[in-house]
Each structure stands twice: as C-alpha cells, then as structure tokens.
Design an enzyme around this catalytic site. Structure first.
Site, PDB file in Angstrom:
ATOM      1  N   HIS A   5       0.842  -1.211   0.000  1.00  0.00           N
ATOM      2  CA  HIS A   5       0.000   0.000   0.000  1.00  0.00           C
ATOM      3  C   HIS A   5       0.868   1.248   0.000  1.00  0.00           C
ATOM      4  CE1 HIS A   5      -3.530  -2.454   0.327  1.00  0.00           C
ATOM      5  NE2 HIS A   5      -3.009  -3.044   1.393  1.00  0.00           N
ATOM      6  N   ALA A  38       1.538  -3.040  14.339  1.00  0.00           N
ATOM      7  CA  ALA A  38       0.950  -1.815  13.809  1.00  0.00           C
ATOM      8  C   ALA A  38       0.881  -0.746  14.892  1.00  0.00           C
ATOM      9  CB  ALA A  38      -0.445  -2.104  13.272  1.00  0.00           C
TER      10      ALA A  38
END
Length: 182
Positions: free
Chosen positions: A88, A155
């Site tokens: 991404h 994350a």
C-alpha cells in the site's frame, strides 16, 4: 542501455516476489505497472545510483517525483536490499541513513526516521532493519536502532530501542512481547 535493462529485470523480479507473497495480487502486469511500492523502489534504485556518484540534485528530483506519484518518500542515500515489499505504501518515509535488508515487508504509514539527537553529517541517524523483518502499518522506528532478522513490529508501535532477532515488538513505546530463539 544494459543498466536500463537490468533495472527493468529487477522490477520484474520484484513484481514476481510480491505476487508470490500477496494473495490479493491478480497479475504480474498489474503489480509491475501499478503497485506503488514497486514503482517507488524502481525510482529509488535510479536515484540511489545518482546519489552515490555525486549527482544529488538529480537524485532528489527523481525521488520528489516518486513521492508525488506513489506517496512513498525514500531518501536516495538510504540503503535498501532486494525483494523489499512496501504494501500500500502511502505515507511511508525512509530516511537518509536507514538500512533495510532483503525480503523486508513494510506496510503503509511506516516511518524509519531520525530522533534528531545526532547532528553530525555522516553519523548513522536512522534504523537498521535486518533481513526478513515485518513492519506493521503506521509503526514508527526512530533513531539509530537495530531491528533483528525475522523480527516483527506491530501496527502503530513506536520503536525507540533495539528489537532482537525473532522478537515481536508492540506498543507505545514498543516492548518485546515474544521472542523465539533461532
């Protein structure tokens, strides 16, 4: 001409690697032409060559264009290994003295940045990430830290200390929650 052919072959190799490691990818052509991470690395390789030969303005110009096109900012003097997978990618920043090993996966929004403490021009100010590491979305790796091989960064983690090989680091500030021996 041979350098250009080699760059296209490397791009094709990277696209093949990504297709093998990302179930979402439908075709090599799609990855080769449209994947932001592949495009950013393609631009980076050319800019890195220029930076190493003293053509800093041209290198920065290429990477400024790459940032506009891909949303990924890579300093041309950073050192990046083979088969890097920037998934991404948007918002990813890789600083000047960062070193990234082979087969590293980086998700969107990751920063490999300086902590601002070292102002010496040639000092190592950014993270070193060893082979086969995984860095989750929006993780911030700050300062001259070392991330060991096969380490995983969760994350949103803010990593300000070294992460040993095979460890998993999560949280703000990041702490090791799991460590597997080699």
């Amino acid at each position: 001409m041979i350098k250009m052919i080699n760059r296209w072959l490397e791009r094709a190799h990277l696209a093949t690697y990504i297709q093998q490691h990302d179930a979402n990818r439908r075709s090599l052509t799609e990855i080769f032409w449209y994947d932001a991470g592949v495009r950013a690395i393609f631009y980076y390789r050319r800019a890195h060559e220029l930076a190493l030969t003293g053509h800093h303005f041209q290198a920065e110009r290429i990477m400024a264009h790459a940032k506009r096109v891909t949303g990924i900012e890579i300093h041309p003097k950073a050192t990046i290994g083979r088969d890097i997978f920037i998934d991404h990618g948007v918002g990813t920043v890789i600083g000047e003295t960062a070193v990234i090993g082979d087969r590293v996966t980086i998700l969107h929004g990751v920063t490999l940045g300086s902590d601002g403490r070292t102002h010496t021009p040639h000092a190592h100010r950014h993270p070193v990430v060893d082979d086969d590491a995984y860095i989750g979305a929006h993780a911030q790796l700050v300062g001259a830290i070392h991330v060991g091989h096969h380490a995983k960064i969760g994350a949103g983690a803010v990593v300000i200390e070294d992460v040993p090989p095979y460890a998993t680091a999560v949280g703000v500030p990041a702490r090791n929650i799991r460590h597997r021996n080699e």
